[in-house]
Each structure stands twice: as C-alpha cells, then as structure tokens.
Design an enzyme around this catalytic site. Structure first.
Site, PDB file in Angstrom:
ATOM      1  N   ASN A  10       0.873  -1.175   0.000  1.00  0.00           N
ATOM      2  CA  ASN A  10       0.000   0.000   0.000  1.00  0.00           C
ATOM      3  C   ASN A  10       0.910   1.226   0.000  1.00  0.00           C
ATOM      4  OD1 ASN A  10      -1.779   2.054   0.499  1.00  0.00           O
ATOM      5  ND2 ASN A  10      -2.407   1.343   2.546  1.00  0.00           N
ATOM      6  N   LYS A  12       0.135   4.192  -0.240  1.00  0.00           N
ATOM      7  CA  LYS A  12      -0.520   5.368   0.361  1.00  0.00           C
ATOM      8  C   LYS A  12      -0.309   6.586  -0.547  1.00  0.00           C
ATOM      9  CE  LYS A  12      -0.182   3.165   4.837  1.00  0.00           C
ATOM     10  NZ  LYS A  12      -0.127   3.279   6.281  1.00  0.00           N
ATOM     11  N   HIS A  98      -9.452   1.264   5.017  1.00  0.00           N
ATOM     12  CA  HIS A  98      -8.185   1.446   5.732  1.00  0.00           C
ATOM     13  C   HIS A  98      -8.417   2.421   6.883  1.00  0.00           C
ATOM     14  CE1 HIS A  98      -4.075   2.545   6.636  1.00  0.00           C
ATOM     15  NE2 HIS A  98      -3.700   1.446   5.989  1.00  0.00           N
ATOM     16  N   GLU A 100      -6.802   4.829   7.887  1.00  0.00           N
ATOM     17  CA  GLU A 100      -6.571   6.244   7.538  1.00  0.00           C
ATOM     18  C   GLU A 100      -7.788   6.839   6.847  1.00  0.00           C
ATOM     19  OE1 GLU A 100      -2.832   5.495   5.590  1.00  0.00           O
ATOM     20  OE2 GLU A 100      -1.965   5.006   7.546  1.00  0.00           O
ATOM     21  N   GLU A 168      -5.216  -4.729  10.774  1.00  0.00           N
ATOM     22  CA  GLU A 168      -4.172  -3.721  10.955  1.00  0.00           C
ATOM     23  C   GLU A 168      -4.438  -2.965  12.249  1.00  0.00           C
ATOM     24  OE1 GLU A 168      -2.178  -2.533   6.989  1.00  0.00           O
ATOM     25  OE2 GLU A 168      -3.903  -1.258   7.269  1.00  0.00           O
ATOM     26  N   GLY A 174       2.819   2.361  10.827  1.00  0.00           N
ATOM     27  CA  GLY A 174       3.803   3.426  10.657  1.00  0.00           C
ATOM     28  C   GLY A 174       4.528   3.798  11.933  1.00  0.00           C
ATOM     29  N   SER A 212       3.710  -2.062  10.426  1.00  0.00           N
ATOM     30  CA  SER A 212       5.170  -2.110  10.613  1.00  0.00           C
ATOM     31  C   SER A 212       5.794  -3.438  10.190  1.00  0.00           C
ATOM     32  CB  SER A 212       5.535  -1.760  12.064  1.00  0.00           C
ATOM     33  OG  SER A 212       5.151  -0.417  12.352  1.00  0.00           O
TER      34      SER A 212
HETATM   35  P1  13P Z   1       3.202   0.468   7.718  1.00  0.00           P
HETATM   36  O1  13P Z   1       3.687  -0.810   7.066  1.00  0.00           O
HETATM   37  O2  13P Z   1       3.921   1.685   7.224  1.00  0.00           O
HETATM   38  O3  13P Z   1       3.137   0.349   9.191  1.00  0.00           O
HETATM   39  O4  13P Z   1       1.687   0.662   7.205  1.00  0.00           O
HETATM   40  C1  13P Z   1       0.793  -0.380   7.327  1.00  0.00           C
HETATM   41  C2  13P Z   1      -0.422  -0.042   6.549  1.00  0.00           C
HETATM   42  O5  13P Z   1      -1.182   0.829   6.918  1.00  0.00           O
HETATM   43  C3  13P Z   1      -0.670  -0.794   5.304  1.00  0.00           C
HETATM   44  O6  13P Z   1      -1.959  -0.584   4.832  1.00  0.00           O
END
Ligand code: 13P
Length: 257
Positions: A10, A12, A98, A100, A168, A174, A212
């Site tokens: 992803n 993002k 997601h 976010e 997640e 992150g 992560s």
């Molecule tokens: P990270 O791998 O940067 O922690 O992000 C995970 C994520 O949100 C994947 O959709």
C-alpha cells in the site's frame, strides 16, 4: 485455492512518476527473474499512478490495485473513483476501509460494506481493513471492536474468491511497533472464526496482517497460523525491502513444514 501468501504493497499517498516508475520496474524485473509459487504480489499505488504501474508489471505475475473506491458505479461524485474504473485499468484488488480513511474521511463500516459490494460487483477483490486503536486495546476492547468492524464491514456477498480481510492494529501502523506474535495469532484466530460464521468456506478466506511489517519480521509473521499474507505500507516503498518481504513467504513455509 492457492496457498500462496498474498504480499500487498500500500503505497498510500507517496510517489511521483519517476520514482514510482523505477520502483515498479525493479519489482517487475525481480518477478521476471525469480518466479515463485510461494507468493502473489500486489501493488496499490496512488490513483494517478495506477495506469503506469499496471503497464509496467502487466507481463509479470505481479497484480495491481487501488486504495479506495466509491460505492456507486458512476454519477455526480466529484473526486471519487468507481470500482468499474479500477477494473477498466486492469486492477485486481482494491483496499477498502483502511484506518486512515476511517479516521481522516469518517468512513463507517456501513460505507465500507457498500464499497466492498461495489468492488465485488465490478470483479475486483476487496481487501477489507479492520483494527483497533491503542486506547481500545488498552481498555481491553480490541476483540470487541474488531468483531464489530468485521460484522458491519464484510458484506453477505463475500466469498474467499472476492474478499480478503486485513487486520491492521492502528497503533502498529507506521510506528515501528509490530503486534506480538501472540496478539496476531489470537486476533487472526478470532477473525477466522467470526468470518467463517458469515462467509461460506471461510477457512479459505485470506487474512492479512498489517502494521510495521518489514523484511526483518516478515518471515516470523507470515509463519503465524491464519496469517495468509501481509499488507505493507512504508516498507513497500523500497523495492528491495518489499521483494525481501515477499521472499520471506518461502521462509515461512519452511518453518511451518
Ligand atoms: P506500515 O507498514 O507503514 O506500518 O503501514 C501499514 C499499513 O497501513 C498498510 O496498509
């Protein structure tokens, strides 16, 4: 049904034409040179880069997808993208719900459910994301929150062929803080059990862990029971690291053999 691990990147809101082209080309080269039945790799770039990335990887085993879609097929929805449009661009997958998007755009599980139905109707595989906040986990509510998100976000139309579920935990995204193997094992067993009540042949549903994930921990995570793949954010932006994560699926297989 394939037992290959699903390795989803992803991206993002990261990447411009040049760096994204290079990353996709490096992964396409790796996929051409090292064919593997151990994993299926999926790249989910930002919407403006989907066509380019798809064009670069289309003659390899790498699939591509998007990070969101609208629940309607078309119409007056400025700035939105329909599932049909994504399918038209050759996408196989779309990430939905997601954290976010739930947090920054107020997306509800009901909306995620509607989007998943639209994605399935367009012939896409919906990757439905669920996961608790740090505060919810500290309050001992992680199981309850995840169970409710699962109930409300996964449509009745879900099958192992058209749906993937990604766990997640928000506090692990992150942050460099990965959930412990025990936490992942517990939550994935719970998700498998709850999803199987709703989805026929739920044992075949692919369950991903995200938060992560990096090359150094992917082998261990992919080896945990009921982890059928990973959803990777930051580490998917480096082609070598992301390819290394995919390679760890073979390591996981060896460990669990
Ligand atoms: P990270 O791998 O940067 O922690 O992000 C995970 C994520 O949100 C994947 O959709």
């Amino acid at each position: 049904m394939s037992v290959a691990k699903l390795i989803v990147g992803n991206w993002k809101m990261n990447g411009l034409l040049d760096d994204s082209r290079t990353r996709a080309q490096e992964l396409a080269d790796a996929a051409r040179n090292h064919k593997s039945a151990d994993f299926e790799m999926v790249l989910c770039p930002p919407a403006p880069l989907i066509a380019m990335v798809g064009d670069i990887v289309k003659d390899t085993d790498i699939k591509w997808g998007a990070q969101d879609c609208h629940e309607q097929v078309s119409g007056a929805h400025t700035g939105d993208i329909s599932a049909q449009m994504l399918k038209d661009l050759g996408c196989s997958y779309v990430i939905l719900g997601h954290s976010e998007r739930r947090q920054n755009h107020g997306e509800t599980s009901a909306q995620v459910n509607a989007k998943a139905q639209a994605a399935q109707a367009a012939g896409l595989i919906a990757i439905i994301c669920i996961g608790e906040t740090d505060a919810q986990r500290s309050a001992g509510k992680a199981d309850e929150v995840v169970t409710e998100q699962l109930r409300a976000s996964v449509p009745e139309t879900a099958t192992p062929e058209n749906t993937v579920i990604a766990y997640e935990p928000i506090w692990a995204i992150g942050t460099g803080k990965t959930a412990s193997a025990d936490d992942i094992r517990h939550m994935h067993a719970l998700i498998r059990a709850k999803a199987s009540e709703k989805v026929k042949n739920g044992a075949w549903l692919k369950l991903l862990y995200g938060g992560s994930v990096k090359q150094g921990n992917a082998g261990e995570i992919l080896h945990i029971a009921n982890v059928d793949g990973v959803l990777v954010g930051g580490a998917s932006l480096k082609s070598g690291e992301f390819w290394g994560i995919a390679q760890a699926s073979a390591e996981g297989k060896a460990l669990s053999a």
